[in-house]
Scaffold this active site. Structure first.
Site, PDB file in Angstrom:
ATOM      1  N   GLU A 180      88.076 -61.819  -6.667  1.00  0.00           N
ATOM      2  CA  GLU A 180      87.415 -61.643  -7.964  1.00  0.00           C
ATOM      3  C   GLU A 180      87.293 -60.168  -8.320  1.00  0.00           C
ATOM      4  OE1 GLU A 180      85.054 -65.071  -5.926  1.00  0.00           O
ATOM      5  OE2 GLU A 180      86.276 -63.367  -5.309  1.00  0.00           O
ATOM      6  N   CYS A 209      80.971 -65.559  -4.310  1.00  0.00           N
ATOM      7  CA  CYS A 209      79.824 -65.179  -3.492  1.00  0.00           C
ATOM      8  C   CYS A 209      78.849 -64.377  -4.358  1.00  0.00           C
ATOM      9  CB  CYS A 209      80.273 -64.354  -2.290  1.00  0.00           C
ATOM     10  SG  CYS A 209      80.878 -62.708  -2.728  1.00  0.00           S
TER      11      CYS A 209
END
Length: 149
Positions: A59, A87
């Site tokens: 990401e 996360c």
């Protein structure tokens, strides 16, 4: 199948292609793409081991590339497709970049940011999961099974 589902699957397949690059490099197989309109403006896959950098998540790579492509730090008109639920760190990056939407494949019951309250995402960010969930989960399962042999 709706047009939105078709787009979601098309872009998640691109994220899966990124995840396979990570797998081939011995990384945890997570891939991501950032989409503006119908165009991919950022791609990334895990590079944690390759770069010896705990922050080199898929990401983070895709968001950095997208910011460069769109010419600004705010990605509120963009969607992030990622094979595994982000996360907390990556959800924070989504917050600061003000991503319009986060779409993920497989849940992460151990480290997924969706288990936090309040949500770490920007209040205007839409978050959805389960797109090509089986394929995303199978890729992760294959990787972790290979480590246990």
């Amino acid at each position: 199948m709706t047009e939105e589902n078709t787009k979601d699957e098309r872009f998640m397949r691109q994220a899966l292609a990124e995840a396979r690059k990570a797998l081939d490099a011995g990384e945890v197989p997570v891939g991501a793409v950032v989409v503006f309109g119908d165009r991919i403006v950022g791609r990334g896959h895990n590079l944690v081991e390759t770069l010896a950098d705990a922050t080199a998540h898929a990401e983070m790579q895709a968001i950095t590339a997208a910011a460069g492509a769109v010419g600004g730090k705010y990605l509120n008109e963009c969607r992030l497709y990622v094979t595994v639920e982000p996360c907390t760190m990556c959800a924070g990056a989504c917050f600061w970049s003000q991503l319009g939407e986060v779409v993920y494949g497989a849940d992460d019951p151990k480290r997924g940011a969706g288990r936090l309250a309040p949500s770490p995402y920007h209040p205007k960010t839409k978050v959805r999961g389960g797109i090509l969930e089986t394929e995303c989960t199978e890729l992760m399962d294959r990787f972790f099974r290979s480590l246990r042999r």
